[in-house]
Design a protein around this motif. Structure first.
Motif, mmCIF file in Angstrom:
data_model
loop_
_atom_site.group_PDB
_atom_site.id
_atom_site.type_symbol
_atom_site.label_atom_id
_atom_site.label_comp_id
_atom_site.label_asym_id
_atom_site.label_seq_id
_atom_site.Cartn_x
_atom_site.Cartn_y
_atom_site.Cartn_z
ATOM 1 N N ALA A 231 1.967 -19.563 -8.683
ATOM 2 C CA ALA A 231 1.779 -18.442 -9.604
ATOM 3 C C ALA A 231 1.781 -17.117 -8.858
ATOM 4 N N ARG A 232 1.217 -17.112 -7.650
ATOM 5 C CA ARG A 232 1.224 -15.890 -6.836
ATOM 6 C C ARG A 232 0.926 -16.267 -5.394
ATOM 7 N N ILE A 233 1.611 -15.606 -4.479
ATOM 8 C CA ILE A 233 1.325 -15.736 -3.055
ATOM 9 C C ILE A 233 1.573 -14.382 -2.411
ATOM 10 N N ASP A 234 0.606 -13.917 -1.628
ATOM 11 C CA ASP A 234 0.714 -12.640 -0.924
ATOM 12 C C ASP A 234 0.937 -12.915 0.553
ATOM 13 N N LEU A 235 1.996 -12.316 1.110
ATOM 14 C CA LEU A 235 2.292 -12.397 2.539
ATOM 15 C C LEU A 235 2.057 -11.023 3.154
ATOM 16 N N ALA A 236 1.422 -10.993 4.319
ATOM 17 C CA ALA A 236 1.036 -9.726 4.926
ATOM 18 C C ALA A 236 1.407 -9.709 6.401
ATOM 19 N N TYR A 237 1.767 -8.504 6.852
ATOM 20 C CA TYR A 237 2.055 -8.259 8.275
ATOM 21 C C TYR A 237 1.214 -7.074 8.730
ATOM 22 N N SER A 282 -5.761 26.570 10.545
ATOM 23 C CA SER A 282 -4.992 25.850 9.523
ATOM 24 C C SER A 282 -5.855 24.790 8.851
ATOM 25 N N LEU A 283 -5.292 24.229 7.800
ATOM 26 C CA LEU A 283 -5.963 23.157 7.065
ATOM 27 C C LEU A 283 -5.332 21.820 7.436
ATOM 28 N N LYS A 284 -6.165 20.838 7.584
ATOM 29 C CA LYS A 284 -5.692 19.504 7.952
ATOM 30 C C LYS A 284 -6.091 18.499 6.886
ATOM 31 N N LYS A 285 -5.190 17.571 6.629
ATOM 32 C CA LYS A 285 -5.474 16.510 5.656
ATOM 33 C C LYS A 285 -6.341 15.433 6.297
ATOM 34 N N VAL A 286 -7.410 15.093 5.613
ATOM 35 C CA VAL A 286 -8.260 13.981 6.033
ATOM 36 C C VAL A 286 -8.198 12.936 4.930
ATOM 37 N N PHE A 287 -7.543 11.823 5.218
ATOM 38 C CA PHE A 287 -7.304 10.799 4.209
ATOM 39 C C PHE A 287 -8.532 9.909 4.035
ATOM 40 N N THR A 288 -8.807 9.581 2.785
ATOM 41 C CA THR A 288 -9.743 8.500 2.462
ATOM 42 C C THR A 288 -9.004 7.291 1.902
ATOM 43 N N ARG A 289 -7.734 7.478 1.563
ATOM 44 C CA ARG A 289 -6.858 6.382 1.151
ATOM 45 C C ARG A 289 -5.430 6.798 1.402
ATOM 46 N N GLU A 290 -4.682 5.926 2.045
ATOM 47 C CA GLU A 290 -3.279 6.179 2.356
ATOM 48 C C GLU A 290 -2.488 4.932 1.995
ATOM 49 N N GLU A 291 -1.581 5.071 1.030
ATOM 50 C CA GLU A 291 -0.893 3.881 0.515
ATOM 51 C C GLU A 291 0.433 4.269 -0.113
ATOM 52 N N ARG A 292 1.414 3.391 0.029
ATOM 53 C CA ARG A 292 2.702 3.509 -0.655
ATOM 54 C C ARG A 292 2.980 2.175 -1.350
ATOM 55 N N ASP A 293 3.310 2.273 -2.641
ATOM 56 C CA ASP A 293 3.640 1.077 -3.424
ATOM 57 C C ASP A 293 5.121 1.118 -3.782
ATOM 58 N N PHE A 294 5.758 -0.034 -3.700
ATOM 59 C CA PHE A 294 7.191 -0.138 -3.964
ATOM 60 C C PHE A 294 7.414 -1.212 -5.021
ATOM 61 N N GLY A 295 7.909 -0.779 -6.182
ATOM 62 C CA GLY A 295 8.170 -1.708 -7.267
ATOM 63 C C GLY A 295 7.119 -1.619 -8.359
ATOM 64 N N ASN A 296 7.204 -2.582 -9.268
ATOM 65 C CA ASN A 296 6.309 -2.652 -10.415
ATOM 66 C C ASN A 296 5.338 -3.807 -10.222
ATOM 67 N N ARG A 297 4.081 -3.591 -10.628
ATOM 68 C CA ARG A 297 3.075 -4.639 -10.431
ATOM 69 C C ARG A 297 3.394 -5.873 -11.266
ATOM 70 N N GLN A 298 4.137 -5.729 -12.350
ATOM 71 C CA GLN A 298 4.485 -6.871 -13.190
ATOM 72 C C GLN A 298 5.735 -7.612 -12.716
ATOM 73 N N SER A 299 6.467 -7.068 -11.749
ATOM 74 C CA SER A 299 7.687 -7.724 -11.272
ATOM 75 C C SER A 299 7.343 -8.866 -10.324
ATOM 76 N N ASN A 300 8.335 -9.676 -10.006
ATOM 77 C CA ASN A 300 8.110 -10.831 -9.137
ATOM 78 C C ASN A 300 7.885 -10.452 -7.684
ATOM 79 N N VAL A 301 8.364 -9.280 -7.267
ATOM 80 C CA VAL A 301 8.201 -8.815 -5.892
ATOM 81 C C VAL A 301 7.601 -7.417 -5.941
ATOM 82 N N TYR A 302 6.446 -7.241 -5.307
ATOM 83 C CA TYR A 302 5.737 -5.967 -5.331
ATOM 84 C C TYR A 302 5.191 -5.698 -3.939
ATOM 85 N N TRP A 303 5.559 -4.566 -3.362
ATOM 86 C CA TRP A 303 5.184 -4.222 -1.992
ATOM 87 C C TRP A 303 4.065 -3.184 -1.973
ATOM 88 N N ARG A 304 3.176 -3.342 -0.990
ATOM 89 C CA ARG A 304 2.135 -2.357 -0.712
ATOM 90 C C ARG A 304 2.066 -2.153 0.797
#
Length: 429
Positions: A231-237, A282-304
């Motif tokens: 039903a679902r499997i997540d692979l991570a690198y 100057s002003l510097k960005k301080v991230f509390t969350r940094e993320e890029r998502d590719f695709g749709n969460r309902q599709s069969n392949v979804y990247w984070r």
């Protein structure tokens, strides 16, 4: 010679000490009846008489497969750059009856399937009572098999039913580690065509594959329980060198690296949370969350692709941790045989993360099978709804199928299959 089990107190006959036929305790717990006071700490009432008779090509009850290859598979997964971070699969409850067939090879003492004698019913109430008895006894047998599957095959412990379900199941219970101190997932049961759904979290996958190989799990799911799709499997690198960052993944998406062999390139979603902090002039960005998502969460392949260091709230300087994670839904169970090869075969971005010596393994559901199922499903429902009408028209036009089809055609077009369906159907003919 008579032997007794010091674990359960069973009394049985055997040529030599072996596994207890009642509780499957090891031979070291078996005591000959000539010994003094064998029931000093247990009940003196034996549970029954058992006689073990060896059959032709009978495998001893204490035979368990522990080959060097099994441990090699575990070491290969531990050294693999790709890990399994989430796992979900659904099993038909009735298929757990096949676990007993594996008992001689696995050494796991699964319960025996109950046998029912014939009964002559004299009233409708007798039929209802017998059916209820059959369901209750068989359901208790299947539930006990599931419990042993969880503890012996998966290596988890389980809790009591919580009275609330998930994924459209009526009820559920949690999975914990073997000691019961770590949450590892949950199991849904009740409804959904008598199926049971396993949901194992990332922490649960660490416990699962710590001393069990992916080949071991694939054997039980595919060969024993008949599971063909996960039903679902997540692979991570995980990248600790700061090379495959969120910006690098975004640049790869601009070049079409996330596009699969067919279809369009997935959409890119920037999911950043940051504050502006004064840094000199100057002003510097301080991230509390940094993320890029590719695709749709309902599709069969979804990247984070995200900053795992920020997610874990790690404040150590000069430390980088980015994770590239793909979520696969309704995927072929054969990906468990080679997670790294299946990861490489997804797209160019996944192939760029791993060494070139890893051979890609294509494990998604075959396109021809999917297309054939779509066409067969459409034909099945058309036959079920309008089959009798077509038979009447064929009889009316005396077997002239061309007139039958022309009389059924509509002038406002129709629902057409994609061009890829036509090509694949022609290759099947």
């Amino acid at each position: 010679m008579k032997y007794t089990c010091t674990v359960c107190g069973a009394l049985y006959h055997a040529d030599s000490a072996c596994h207890c036929p009642e509780c499957n305790a090891t031979p070291i717990n078996q005591v000959g009846m000539g010994s003094k006071d064998p029931f000093d700490r247990y009940s003196a009432l034996p549970k029954g008489q058992y006689v073990r008779r060896a059959k032709k090509s009978d495998i001893p009850a204490d035979f368990t497969v522990h080959t060097p290859t099994e441990y090699t598979f575990i070491e290969d997964y531990e050294q693999s750059p790709v890990i399994i971070d989430y796992l979900c699969f659904t099993v038909n409850l009735k298929d757990f009856r096949h676990c007993r067939k594996e008992s001689p090879y696995s050494g796991i003492n699964f319960p025996t399937e109950p046998q029912f004698s014939t009964h002559e019913a004299k009233s409708f109430a007798d039929i209802e009572a017998y059916n209820k008895y059959f369901r209750d006894v068989y359901m208790e047998y299947l539930q006990e098999t599931v419990r042993r599957f969880i503890t012996r095959v998966l290596g988890f412990n389980y809790g009591a039913p919580r009275g609330r379900g998930f994924q459209f199941y009526d009820d559920s219970f949690v999975l914990t580690s073997s000691q019961g101190n770590d949450y590892c997932g949950q199991v849904g049961f009740g409804g959904n065509r008598d199926t049971i759904h396993f949901q194992i979290t990332g922490h649960g996958c660490k416990h699962l594959f710590a001393d069990r190989s992916c080949h071991f799990l694939h054997h039980w799911l595919s060969e024993i329980l008949g599971v063909k799709q996960l039903a679902r499997i997540d692979l991570a690198y995980d990248d600790y060198d700061g090379l495959h960052t969120c910006e690098a993944a975004e640049r790869a998406a601009m070049k079409g690296a996330f596009k699969r062999s067919r279809g369009f390139a997935p959409q890119v979603h920037v999911v950043d949370v940051f504050d502006y902090v004064q840094d000199g002039d100057s002003l510097k960005k301080v991230f509390t969350r940094e993320e890029r998502d590719f695709g749709n969460r309902q599709s069969n392949v979804y990247w984070r692709v995200y900053n795992k260091k920020l997610e874990r709230n790690i404040t150590k300087e000069d430390f980088s941790w980015y994770r590239s994670e793909v979520e696969l839904k309704k995927w072929d169970v054969d990906i468990l045989l080679n997670p790294a090869g299946g990861f490489v075969a997804l797209n160019e971005y996944a192939a760029s993360l791993l060494p070139v010596d890893i051979e890609p393994v294509y494990t998604s559901v075959k396109a021809k099978k999917r297309v054939a199922c779509d066409v067969l499903s459409a034909a099945f429902w058309a036959k079920r709804q309008y089959g009798r009408l077509v038979n009447s028209l064929v009889e009316l036009y005396e077997g002239d199928c061309e007139k039958v089809v022309s009389s059924l055609l509509r002038d406002d077009g129709g629902i057409t299959f994609p061009s890829m369906h036509r090509k694949l159907i022609q290759t099947l003919e």
